[in-house]
Scaffold this motif. Structure first.
Motif, PDB file in Angstrom:
ATOM      1  N   UNK A   1      11.574   3.691  -7.631  1.00  0.00           N
ATOM      2  CA  UNK A   1      10.640   2.714  -8.209  1.00  0.00           C
ATOM      3  C   UNK A   1      10.928   1.297  -7.723  1.00  0.00           C
ATOM      4  N   UNK A   2      10.137   0.860  -6.761  1.00  0.00           N
ATOM      5  CA  UNK A   2      10.290  -0.485  -6.182  1.00  0.00           C
ATOM      6  C   UNK A   2       8.969  -1.251  -6.173  1.00  0.00           C
ATOM      7  N   UNK A   3       7.871  -0.566  -6.535  1.00  0.00           N
ATOM      8  CA  UNK A   3       6.542  -1.144  -6.433  1.00  0.00           C
ATOM      9  C   UNK A   3       5.987  -1.452  -7.825  1.00  0.00           C
TER      10      UNK A   3
ATOM     11  N   UNK B   1       8.900  -2.924 -11.749  1.00  0.00           N
ATOM     12  CA  UNK B   1       8.940  -1.815 -10.794  1.00  0.00           C
ATOM     13  C   UNK B   1       8.583  -0.508 -11.507  1.00  0.00           C
ATOM     14  N   UNK B   2       7.522   0.126 -11.088  1.00  0.00           N
ATOM     15  CA  UNK B   2       7.066   1.338 -11.765  1.00  0.00           C
ATOM     16  C   UNK B   2       6.837   2.528 -10.830  1.00  0.00           C
ATOM     17  N   UNK B   3       6.590   2.262  -9.561  1.00  0.00           N
ATOM     18  CA  UNK B   3       6.254   3.317  -8.610  1.00  0.00           C
ATOM     19  C   UNK B   3       7.069   3.170  -7.332  1.00  0.00           C
ATOM     20  N   UNK B   4       7.098   4.241  -6.556  1.00  0.00           N
ATOM     21  CA  UNK B   4       7.741   4.175  -5.254  1.00  0.00           C
ATOM     22  C   UNK B   4       6.746   3.753  -4.187  1.00  0.00           C
ATOM     23  N   UNK B   5       7.205   3.730  -2.953  1.00  0.00           N
ATOM     24  CA  UNK B   5       6.296   3.470  -1.837  1.00  0.00           C
ATOM     25  C   UNK B   5       5.356   4.664  -1.632  1.00  0.00           C
ATOM     26  N   UNK B   6       5.695   5.778  -2.225  1.00  0.00           N
ATOM     27  CA  UNK B   6       4.847   6.971  -2.390  1.00  0.00           C
ATOM     28  C   UNK B   6       3.924   7.259  -1.207  1.00  0.00           C
ATOM     29  N   UNK B   7       4.495   7.715  -0.082  1.00  0.00           N
ATOM     30  CA  UNK B   7       3.674   7.954   1.109  1.00  0.00           C
ATOM     31  C   UNK B   7       2.732   9.146   0.964  1.00  0.00           C
TER      32      UNK B   7
ATOM     33  N   UNK C   1       8.833   4.964 -13.266  1.00  0.00           N
ATOM     34  CA  UNK C   1      10.087   4.206 -13.193  1.00  0.00           C
ATOM     35  C   UNK C   1      11.334   5.072 -13.314  1.00  0.00           C
ATOM     36  N   UNK C   2      11.157   6.350 -13.727  1.00  0.00           N
ATOM     37  CA  UNK C   2      12.313   7.244 -13.875  1.00  0.00           C
ATOM     38  C   UNK C   2      12.671   7.975 -12.581  1.00  0.00           C
TER      39      UNK C   2
END
Length: 362
Positions: A145-147, A155-161, A258-259
């Motif tokens: 979670x950096x986004x 920060x709640x989400x990843x870069x989630x490609x 975020x988890x």
């Protein structure tokens, strides 16, 4: 800052040695190495051997299981959920994609959700496995979670490609492989190593103000969704990222939002974590489930050619087909070697010293 060129084989041997020292079997070490080297060959330096230090640190903290018992925990004819047993995502995701392809061969399509995994490298590696079988490949993963979502500084989400890969005929596959944030975290890591600022609109500081220095991310800031801010369409990037998170993690039983466990070892997962580990979602669809593969490939070639011929704004800059720059990089680097900046080489040689393996010669 200096660059050093290494042959593909030198980096393969080095990387495989690292994974074997971590306790991975030879088969898993070779596979994990292949995923990382593919990233470097395709010019995606942020996800290649530069990531080795991250895997080693997570292994040292006991957050990566080098000998996972990867198993199917739920299954139908066309779907499955896989438990990665905290293994390397570089190994777990190919297992899941192979399963999706097997189901697609028999039933037309296959869809596999994964929980309890780790960072799986470039999404394109996995989606391209389907292309090799005349299928359309689909690969998603949630991430650290950096986004921050639109209108938030948290920060709640990843870069989630997200990645789609489509086979073609005379042309190479069309590969749409992208983060759903304005930039992949690895690009910030590279900028930090190079002592450079990042473009405006990539990150914000802990208070939600625009920021340019990669250090702001470490100091409580966040990456922004694709689109940067609401006025430029960040709600669309947020929506895409949310879709990846739900399909990869909520659907599989992995940790979401975020988890999601962070890739960096200095950050511990949040307490009361719902789900297990990182999640992925892999899919394969047989083209001949829709129309003859030869007809599809002929139309794909026509599609590609027409877009390549699109009238350019600048004659010196033609339209780029998704996946084209990566393929050109791979063709070049297989011949001329893979460039690594001195900071990455130093990091890798620190690992070599720690694990008692031969260092990279420069």
């Amino acid at each position: 800052m200096e660059f050093y060129n290494f042959s593909e084989q030198v980096l393969r041997d080095f990387t495989q040695s690292v994974f074997e020292k971590m306790g991975c079997s030879e088969i898993h070490a070779i596979l994990a190495t292949d995923v990382l080297i593919k990233a470097d060959l395709r010019g995606i330096d942020s996800h290649g051997v530069a990531r080795l230090t991250g895997y080693v640190r997570l292994w040292e903290k006991g957050r990566i299981n080098p000998k996972p018992n990867i198993k199917i925990v739920h299954e139908t004819a066309t779907t499955a959920t896989v438990d990665g047993d905290a293994g390397l995502g570089l190994v777990v995701a190919p297992f899941a994609m192979d399963l999706a392809i097997k189901k697609a061969k028999e039933f037309g399509s296959g869809w596999v959700a994964v929980k309890n995994s780790n960072h799986f490298g470039i999404a394109g590696y996995h989606a391209l496995k389907a292309v090799e079988n005349d299928m359309i490949g689909y690969a998603l993963t949630n991430a650290s979670p950096l986004v921050a979502p639109t209108f938030s500084s948290e920060r709640m989400l990843g870069t989630n490609p997200i990645c789609y890969a489509f086979p073609a005929g005379k042309f190479p596959a069309v590969v749409v492989d992208m983060a759903t944030s304005t930039a992949a975290n690895g690009k910030l890591e590279i900028a930090q190593r190079q002592g450079k600022n990042v473009p405006e609109g990539w990150i914000q500081d802990k208070d939600g103000n625009a920021a340019l220095h990669p250090e702001d991310l470490k100091n409580g800031g966040s990456l922004l969704p694709l689109g940067s801010d609401r006025e430029h369409g960040s709600h669309k990037g947020f929506g895409l990222s949310a879709t990846v998170d739900i399909l990869s993690a909520v659907l599989s039983g992995a940790s979401y939002g975020p988890w999601a466990p962070p890739f960096v070892a200095f950050m511990d997962p949040l307490p009361n974590q719902p789900g297990e580990g990182l999640g992925h979602f892999l899919g394969a669809m047989r083209v001949d489930g829709f129309r003859p593969i030869e007809d599809f490939k002929a139309n794909m070639d026509n599609w590609i050619q027409r877009f390549k011929d699109a009238k350019p704004i600048d004659e010196n800059q033609k339209v780029i087909i998704p996946g084209e720059p990566e393929l050109q990089a791979e063709q070049d680097r297989k011949i001329n070697g893979i460039p690594l900046i001195d900071a990455v080489v130093n990091d890798l040689n620190e690992i070599a010293e720690k694990l008692n393996i031969a260092k990279l010669a420069i």
